[in-house]
Write an enzyme that holds these catalytic residues in place. Structure first.
Site, PDB file in Angstrom:
ATOM      1  N   HIS A  67      39.769  -2.262  12.240  1.00  0.00           N
ATOM      2  CA  HIS A  67      40.136  -3.354  11.374  1.00  0.00           C
ATOM      3  C   HIS A  67      39.165  -3.678  10.321  1.00  0.00           C
ATOM      4  CE1 HIS A  67      38.926  -7.009  13.014  1.00  0.00           C
ATOM      5  NE2 HIS A  67      39.088  -6.491  14.313  1.00  0.00           N
ATOM      6  N   ASP A 177      32.489  -8.055  14.394  1.00  0.00           N
ATOM      7  CA  ASP A 177      33.898  -7.759  14.687  1.00  0.00           C
ATOM      8  C   ASP A 177      34.701  -7.826  13.378  1.00  0.00           C
ATOM      9  OD1 ASP A 177      36.458  -7.841  15.740  1.00  0.00           O
ATOM     10  OD2 ASP A 177      36.596  -9.928  16.224  1.00  0.00           O
ATOM     11  N   GLU A 209      44.323  -7.596  11.249  1.00  0.00           N
ATOM     12  CA  GLU A 209      44.476  -7.755  12.446  1.00  0.00           C
ATOM     13  C   GLU A 209      44.106  -9.136  12.962  1.00  0.00           C
ATOM     14  OE1 GLU A 209      42.333  -7.256  16.632  1.00  0.00           O
ATOM     15  OE2 GLU A 209      41.559  -8.454  14.710  1.00  0.00           O
ATOM     16  N   GLU A 210      43.326  -9.853  12.364  1.00  0.00           N
ATOM     17  CA  GLU A 210      42.971 -11.248  13.036  1.00  0.00           C
ATOM     18  C   GLU A 210      44.113 -12.268  12.865  1.00  0.00           C
ATOM     19  OE1 GLU A 210      40.442 -11.562  14.832  1.00  0.00           O
ATOM     20  OE2 GLU A 210      39.056 -10.523  14.166  1.00  0.00           O
ATOM     21  N   ASP A 232      37.126  -1.496  18.682  1.00  0.00           N
ATOM     22  CA  ASP A 232      37.180  -2.997  18.605  1.00  0.00           C
ATOM     23  C   ASP A 232      36.063  -3.386  19.398  1.00  0.00           C
ATOM     24  OD1 ASP A 232      37.504  -5.389  17.219  1.00  0.00           O
ATOM     25  OD2 ASP A 232      39.953  -5.219  17.549  1.00  0.00           O
ATOM     26  N   HIS A 322      33.767 -14.582  17.266  1.00  0.00           N
ATOM     27  CA  HIS A 322      34.507 -15.441  16.210  1.00  0.00           C
ATOM     28  C   HIS A 322      33.615 -16.623  15.898  1.00  0.00           C
ATOM     29  CE1 HIS A 322      38.818 -13.974  16.686  1.00  0.00           C
ATOM     30  NE2 HIS A 322      38.070 -12.867  16.595  1.00  0.00           N
TER      31      HIS A 322
END
Length: 357
Positions: A67, A177, A209-210, A232, A322
């Site tokens: 992604h 990510d 995606e997030e 991922d 994140h």
């Protein structure tokens, strides 16, 4: 050579802003990078990229996905003094936003913080709520902000360049990510220019995606592959604040056997687990197994599309998920790439992968 090339490629892609629903710039660059190595490239209305490569022999359609979006925020209001309010798009944490440098639709900004000299004792121990955070882009009025080209709905992402530790295998920065896996997918297309594989390879770079695996849901419906491999990253627990999940950087790619919880999760098919492990063992590539109900990937959406798509996932551990300082090990990506290439080149050896043997 792989590690240096991968690091330099990731450094470029990770620096490009691309929060959910605002992936235009990163999508444009990925298309430029993958198009010379694909038979056909298409972009749908959401921003999903479909790159197609036909093998020398007939065979199944296999989709390999990553992604393009990164966690971010969106401008929700602009006050008369030129300060911006925001709402999160993805897993942005207030504790990691305070006093950070950010990119606001191409402009430099900072998330404001009350001076320590002015904070009460209680404020010094309290994390501000999202509705109390604001961004300073150096403007003096709302009109000046609008004249800069910033408006409600614009993207806010971290500014955090990718860097290497003294241990050259370890890297740190934002958007590992999942720009790391976008690089892997581009490199896979480069490596397969000899077309020595069977069937049709569709490389999917999915958007959003997030915020709920949105791009992969519609893209999988469109492609309807026989098999899918999702690439991922995954949180690891090899730091002092980790828990009992035995996942760490530098120990090889991770197979998430359970990811997510409830209806939005995935339990990886046993036959896909055994297939990936068999290839890893043949190549003597280290791997890790994960059972983690928190966090998921596009596989959770893909395996439920239409009549069900048999899907597996190769994920890559990174610390400080994140955050603007995600940390990963280049050797994990190198090993994962070798495993991925071997699987695609030898799809004829996959067998029936039936539920019952």
């Amino acid at each position: 050579m792989f590690k240096d090339h991968f690091y330099n490629s990731l450094k470029e892609l990770a620096e490009i802003p691309g929060s959910p629903g605002r992936e235009q710039t990163i999508v444009k660059r990925i298309v430029e990078l993958i198009k010379p190595y694909a038979d056909h490239v298409e972009i749908d209305h959401m921003g999903n990229i479909y790159a197609v490569l036909e093998g020398q022999k007939s065979g199944p359609t296999i989709m390999v996905s990553a992604h393009s979006d990164e966690i971010g925020c969106m401008v929700s209001a602009i006050d008369e003094k030129g300060f911006l309010r925001m709402e999160r798009t993805g897993g942005m944490l207030e504790s990691l936003l305070v006093a950070r440098k950010v990119n606001v639709n191409g402009h430099f900004g900072v998330v404001g913080v009350k001076a320590g000299h002015l904070q009460t004792a209680e404020e010094k121990t309290r994390i501000p709520k999202m509705e109390n955070l604001y961004v300073d882009v150096g403007a003096k009025s709302r009109e000046e902000v609008l004249a800069m080209g910033i408006d409600i709905g614009d993207s806010i992402t971290y500014i955090s360049d990718l860097e290497r530790f003294s241990n050259q295998d370890l890297i740190c920065g934002k958007a590992i990510d999942n720009r790391s896996c976008c690089v892997l997918l581009i490199e896979l297309f480069k490596k397969l220019q000899d077309k020595e594989f069977s069937g049709t390879l569709v490389g999917l770079i999915a958007v959003q995606e997030e915020v709920g695996l949105r791009g992969a849901t519609i893209a999988s419906y469109k492609i309807n592959p026989k098999y899918a491999i999702v690439l991922d990253t995954i949180a690891c627990t090899d730091t002092p604040d980790g828990n009992h999940y035995p996942i760490g950087i530098g120990k090889g790619p991770v197979m998430p056997l359970l990811s997510g919880g409830g209806a939005r999760g995935n339990i990886m098919a046993q036959q896909m687990k055994e297939l990936i492990i068999s290839f890893a063992n043949q190549l003597n590539i280290p791997y890790q197994l994960s059972v983690m109900p928190n966090g998921t990937s596009d596989i959770s959406a893909i395996h439920l599309v239409k009549e069900g798509i048999l899907a597996g996932a190769l994920t890559f551990p990174r610390r400080y998920s994140h955050s603007p300082v995600e940390v990963a090990d280049l050797s994990d990506f190198e090993n994962g790439f070798l495993l991925l290439e071997e699987m695609i080149r030898n799809i004829d050896r996959w067998g029936s992968l039936s539920f019952l043997k």
